[in-house]
Enzyme design. Structure first.
Site, mmCIF file in Angstrom:
data_model
loop_
_atom_site.group_PDB
_atom_site.id
_atom_site.type_symbol
_atom_site.label_atom_id
_atom_site.label_comp_id
_atom_site.label_asym_id
_atom_site.label_seq_id
_atom_site.Cartn_x
_atom_site.Cartn_y
_atom_site.Cartn_z
ATOM 1 N N ARG A 20 6.871 60.775 -44.895
ATOM 2 C CA ARG A 20 6.965 61.595 -43.674
ATOM 3 C C ARG A 20 7.908 62.777 -43.858
ATOM 4 O O ARG A 20 7.551 63.915 -43.506
ATOM 5 C CB ARG A 20 7.399 60.714 -42.491
ATOM 6 C CG ARG A 20 6.291 59.866 -41.916
ATOM 7 C CD ARG A 20 6.784 59.015 -40.760
ATOM 8 N NE ARG A 20 7.772 58.031 -41.214
ATOM 9 C CZ ARG A 20 8.469 57.259 -40.399
ATOM 10 N NH1 ARG A 20 8.332 57.373 -39.084
ATOM 11 N NH2 ARG A 20 9.320 56.368 -40.873
ATOM 12 N N ASN A 38 3.770 58.119 -38.036
ATOM 13 C CA ASN A 38 3.572 56.902 -38.826
ATOM 14 C C ASN A 38 2.728 55.939 -37.998
ATOM 15 O O ASN A 38 3.110 55.570 -36.879
ATOM 16 C CB ASN A 38 4.952 56.294 -39.133
ATOM 17 C CG ASN A 38 4.867 55.098 -40.049
ATOM 18 O OD1 ASN A 38 3.821 54.492 -40.198
ATOM 19 N ND2 ASN A 38 5.988 54.759 -40.650
#
Length: 795
Positions: A20, A38
């Site tokens: 990320r 996520n």
């Protein structure tokens, strides 16, 4: 400039690898706005808005610049029709997405940058802080309680960030941006030092703790050191008194080899042979134990021969956590024993109180931390055959990575419970198989409970509902506790139970790993110690014609009696005596036993030998009998030869006689011995005559003019060639193009190489393991496949 909004969904190992933060910063570089999300097992989703060319370049760069420990399986994109303007770029709160895979990586060795920070006095929060980590290194599988991967779903939830760590976590220019398992000396977990009774010695100053621990180890004490997935017993590898003390305290560790840790490759290069592949594996983020062959002048090194008695190799690993490196900073460049911190055959303790109670009387000092280990994970172990890694124990650094089936499967879930010894379980999700970490021997209650918890945890991580399970698979041996557990699970979930034959499991796992197609067949050579055969006998030297759906037994080693059953595995003299009695008259056999002084290698000496002979005499006309099963096991024949050649007279750990035979053979020259093996046909099945091999070895020994090392070397190659010839003949006759090798004996390099060379020389493709352990640790994978095809046939 053409502005577009695009949704991007990425699946693979994309959580816990700095993915990320990587995507966030890469999007900034391309002047994109939107968000990163996520989605648990569904992967990572981005919605990005910006110039269409920048978006395309961004997607290309994801593939090219991704974090090294990540794995991208698929990138799916779709344009979103919207007039809404994205004004900034953000990482949104995770959601509980459901996918067909695990997006979580295994535990990752400390990276070079964190290692540098840990030794930098200008960084007081990280200086000598053993738990230093970042977005691309540190614990993962062992600390995560559930997905999606965030700090609150890991054992780091007990250590809230201090202000400085929080700033780093939120700073998108910092490599700890959104790293979930890092902390510093102010807010994170810490080590404390305890004496042998568990009384606290030091808990405030890490420098003093390290200094004291190092002094105790260099003074010959045994330290129990808690790490990522369990605890190690650590001591000098150069002091025979210390090694003998450790063996005596562990009781059942009379000869079993110990693994060593060294600070860098210099010691390894000095003492051991090492090739490019072995070096690559040792230095990889997985940091397994790699078995390396001793150099010819090894006896002149400082490492004691008591580390691996009778063997030609030793397992080495490099440090993979901060505490490992810090201890070597104080101890120096010397090899240390790093062996699993448990009493023999019982899983390692992972709670501090359990560690102290379990290792009382073994450890002199305890170096323990206060971070919870959620999942126990032993060090992984492997050896390399030329360039092909052969996993022996697949655990830390590999789990929870999956093995793919080479064909489409739309099955929501299934479980395999493994064999009985050296067990792993496995969970199926669509076409992906997820083996658990190494469990051990389930003949012990604590180990069996560990298996149950490991399977349950893997099922939970995969978010498989009870109603989504379609079948349970187990070993075909009805007496295995894992088979009984499989039956229990099938009843609990109201699904079918499929027992899968042991050696068929070995081969179908091998087939899947080598991308054998659904409609293809192979000839599989399955060689190990024991597996329940279709005829009720013990199998272990099998040549099978295999598809994924079924198998036919085309050949095997000659059946040999095992007088006293399993006692033959502990006392190789019994196995040798059994084969000799089968082939020679009793009086002739007694003469040979006297020449071998065989009775001294039985537990009850002459009394036991007389009983053994009496049992065989009474039952020889009606074998198998209650106390004398018949076995085609390759392992038992290797055991008998190991005994006859003086390599091993008592099995103190699994595989010892065969391993010591390989150690002896490494000193020999095979062409010095004239030894051959014949075959014969019985009801359309080819039998490899092992009786004559044993008798011929005895005759060569009686001649007295040949080295035992030469005989051992010749025997291993002879057996490999015997299997290869039969397998190749069957393959050519049936028009099958692929021949594979699996089972525990496949770890033997000379045996394996002989088969591989012969198969290839004959123009056939040779299948070997690289991802799945050849031994019983790989059986659960084969059980899933065998169970899957039985399930599909029932539909």
């Amino acid at each position: 400039m053409t502005i577009k909004t695009v949704e991007i969904n990425i699946s693979g190992i994309v959580q816990g690898v700095g993915f990320r933060p990587f995507l966030f910063n890469l999007a900034r570089e391309h002047s994109l706005n939107g968000y990163v999300l996520n989605r648990g097992n569904a992967g990572v989703r981005l919605v990005v808005q910006g110039d269409i060319q920048e978006i395309q370049d961004f997607i290309n760069n994801i593939k090219e610049k991704k974090p090294a420990i990540s794995y991208i399986e698929k990138i799916a994109t779709k344009e979103i029709a919207t007039k809404k303007e994205c004004k900034d770029l953000a990482i949104r709160k995770s959601e509980q997405g459901r996918g067909i895979s695990l997006t979580l990586p295994p535990d990752v060795a400390i990276c070079d940058v964190c290692l540098k920070d840990m030794r930098d006095k200008a960084l007081p929060r990280y200086y000598q802080y053993p738990f230093i980590a970042c977005a691309q290194c540190g614990p993962r599988f062992t600390t995560v309680t559930s997905l999606p991967y965030d700090r609150e779903r890991s054992t780091m939830i007990n250590f809230p960030f201090c202000d400085s760590c929080l700033n780093e976590y939120q700073d998108f220019d910092n490599r700890r941006f959104h790293a979930q398992t890092f902390a510093c000396s102010i807010c994170g977990p810490n080590y404390s030092l305890y004496n042998d009774s568990g009384t606290l010695l030091q808990d405030s100053n890490i420098s003093e703790i390290l200094k004291s621990t190092a002094e105790k180890i260099t003074n010959g004490e045994i330290a129990a050191i808690k790490g990522i997935g369990g605890v190690h017993l650590v001591c000098l590898a150069t002091d025979e008194d210390v090694i003998n003390k450790l063996r005596k305290r562990k009781r059942k560790r009379k000869s079993k080899p110990f693994a060593l840790m060294v600070p860098d490759l210099s010691i390894i290069e000095e003492y051991m042979k090492i090739n490019v592949k072995e070096r690559e594996l040792l230095e990889s983020f997985r940091r397994p134990i790699v078995l390396l062959e001793k150099k010819e002048d090894f006896q002149h090194t400082s490492i004691s021969n008591l580390i691996a008695p009778g063997l030609n190799n030793i397992g080495f690993m490099l440090p993979y956590t901060g505490i490992h490196y810090l201890l070597f900073d104080y101890i120096g460049n010397i090899p240390l024993i790093y062996t699993s911190g448990n009493r023999s055959n019982i899983p390692m303790g992972i709670e501090n109180e359990k560690i102290v109670s379990q290792l009382k009387g073994i450890a002199d000092v305890y170096l323990l931390h206060d971070r919870i280990i959620y999942q126990r994970a032993d060090d992984s172990v492997l050896r390399v055959h030329d360039i092909a890694p052969k996993l022996i124990r697949r655990s830390r650094g590999y789990v929870p990575e999956y093995i793919s089936l080479p064909f489409r499967v739309d099955l929501t879930g299934a479980i395999a419970t493994g064999p009985e010894l050296n067990v792993t379980g496995a969970v199926l999700r669509r076409n992906r198989m997820f083996p658990t970490q190494h469990i051990g021997n389930t003949t012990n209650l604590e180990t069996f409970q560990f298996l149950k918890k490991a399977i349950s945890h893997m099922k939970q991580l995969l978010q498989i509902k009870d109603s989504e399970l379609r079948f349970i698979a187990c070993d075909a041996h009805p007496a295995f506790i894992t088979s009984q557990y499989g039956k229990e699970l099938s009843e609990n979930y109201s699904v079918s139970l499929y027992p899968v034959q042991h050696h068929f499991s070995h081969i179908v796992g091998l087939m899947a790993e080598n991308n054998v197609k659904k409609e293809e067949e192979v000839i599989g050579i399955s060689t190990d110690g024991v597996g329940f055969g279709d005829d009720g006998n013990i199998w272990g030297g099998e040549i099978l014609r295999c598809s994924y759906e079924n198998y036919t037994r085309l050949g095997h080693l000659e059946y040999q009696p095992m007088i006293g059953g399993d006692r033959c595995t502990k006392y190789p003299a019994r196995m040798a005596a059994s084969i000799i009695l089968k082939n020679l008259r009793v009086e002739e056999s007694r003469n040979i036993f006297n020449q071998l002084h065989l009775e001294k290698d039985l537990e009850y000496k002459k009394t036991e030998l007389d009983t053994l002979i009496s049992q065989f005499t009474k039952a020889s006309s009606s074998l198998p009998s209650e106390n004398i099963p018949l076995s085609s096991s390759t392992g038992r024949v290797f055991d008998a030869v190991s005994y006859l050649l003086g390599a091993c007279s008592l099995k103190t750990y699994r595989g010892e006689p065969a391993m010591r035979l390989e150690g002896l053979a490494s000193k020999g020259t095979p062409h010095e011995i004239d030894l051959s093996v014949s075959t014969y046909e019985e009801k359309g099945v080819t039998i490899i005559n092992t009786s004559q091999v044993i008798i011929d070895i005895l005759e060569i020994m009686q001649e007295g003019n040949h080295r035992k090392a030469d005989m051992a070397s010749c025997f291993q190659i002879l057996m490999g060639k015997a299997f290869a010839k039969v397998a190749v003949e069957k393959a050519k006759r049936l028009g099958i193009k692929k021949v594979g090798l699996s089972g525990g004996v496949a770890y033997n390099y000379s045996f394996s190489k002989t088969i591989k060379s012969y198969v290839r020389k004959e123009g056939l493709q040779f299948l070997e393991h690289r991802l799945i352990p050849p031994g019983d640790a790989g059986i659960s994978i084969g059980q899933l496949i065998g169970g899957l095809f039985s399930y599909l046939q029932d539909q």
